[in-house]
Write an enzyme that holds these catalytic residues in place. Sequence first.
Site, mmCIF file in Angstrom:
data_model
loop_
_atom_site.group_PDB
_atom_site.id
_atom_site.type_symbol
_atom_site.label_atom_id
_atom_site.label_comp_id
_atom_site.label_asym_id
_atom_site.label_seq_id
_atom_site.Cartn_x
_atom_site.Cartn_y
_atom_site.Cartn_z
ATOM 1 N N ASP A 74 0.816 -1.210 0.000
ATOM 2 C CA ASP A 74 0.000 0.000 0.000
ATOM 3 C C ASP A 74 0.853 1.265 0.000
ATOM 4 O O ASP A 74 0.448 2.295 -0.538
ATOM 5 C CB ASP A 74 -0.938 0.000 1.208
ATOM 6 C CG ASP A 74 -2.118 -0.953 1.023
ATOM 7 O OD1 ASP A 74 -2.410 -1.310 -0.131
ATOM 8 O OD2 ASP A 74 -2.729 -1.345 2.029
ATOM 9 N N SER A 192 -6.008 5.614 10.913
ATOM 10 C CA SER A 192 -7.244 5.991 11.596
ATOM 11 C C SER A 192 -7.865 4.815 12.334
ATOM 12 O O SER A 192 -8.331 4.942 13.474
ATOM 13 C CB SER A 192 -8.233 6.559 10.571
ATOM 14 O OG SER A 192 -9.508 6.748 11.134
ATOM 15 N N GLN A 248 4.316 10.007 4.403
ATOM 16 C CA GLN A 248 5.378 10.059 3.405
ATOM 17 C C GLN A 248 5.873 11.473 3.137
ATOM 18 O O GLN A 248 7.009 11.654 2.705
ATOM 19 C CB GLN A 248 4.902 9.418 2.097
ATOM 20 C CG GLN A 248 4.614 7.927 2.225
ATOM 21 C CD GLN A 248 4.153 7.290 0.929
ATOM 22 O OE1 GLN A 248 3.825 7.970 -0.037
ATOM 23 N NE2 GLN A 248 4.109 5.965 0.896
#
EC number: 2.7.1.23
Length: 293
Positions: A74, A192, A248
């Site tokens: 991912d 989350s 990132q």
Amino acid sequence: MNNRRFDCIGIVGHPRHPAALATHEILYHWLKARGYAVMVEQQIAHDLNLTDAITGSLADIGQKADLAVVVGGDGNMLGAARVLARYDIKVIGVNRGNLGFLTDLDPDNALQQLSDVLEGEYLSEQRFLLETHVRRTNQQSRISTAINEVVLHPGKVAHMIEFEVYIDDRFAFSQRSDGLIIATPTGSTAYSLSAGGPILTPTLDAIVLVPMFPHTLTARPLVISSSSTIRLKFSHITSDLEISCDSQIALPIQEGEEVLIRRSDFHLNLIHPKDYSYFNTLSTKLGWSKKLF
């Protein structure tokens, strides 16, 4: 299914382990043998010594290819998607990572699944991004985007910060906590979720705000419309306060600045194999119980 076919395929994604590059190489030769035009991300072509390959940056692939195949986990998908979302290109992932919520294709069966996709047998959906502005009055904003989440946090671990949250220019709440996660439906199964946030199905036009270790017993996640604008204000700022996009990209926040977060005008054109089921993915990835009957 009456879906668009593909003529030019881009191969992207930087694997954590060099052995995973074998998937890129197999995919490249498989596509070439079937007569497709193939563009390979520059660094991958260099690592595989594909001297005859047409190469380009992510932006080049976004401009010229019809489909991007992201090989990796991912994290690779998130990095590629923030760029590719700016272009009219569809994206699919081959999972060479861990969970792989965004990378559907099993590397052991990827060629068969991809063969069906290239014949137009696929499901298509759009995932929206968040756009973040760190700004001060009369100065140009620093801007970044996120597929999963935007996170307000200090540089120090377990360091409390104070801030106010405004939604559509109306005061919503103030908080003393370790930070705040603002997530898309795509990101609701990522950071989350680990922080106790709800899972939002990808078709929801919603954003979730999840407090990180709030200094109160009453703070709870809050789900709002994706058309809302979120503004974060600070009475004072520590020297290491940051906004992080998808873990990132980090934007430092300085004294006198505020943060504006809203839905981006761009979206990711994500596609899946024809048998894809979001709820089956949840059950598989999160280890939910099997059907009883």
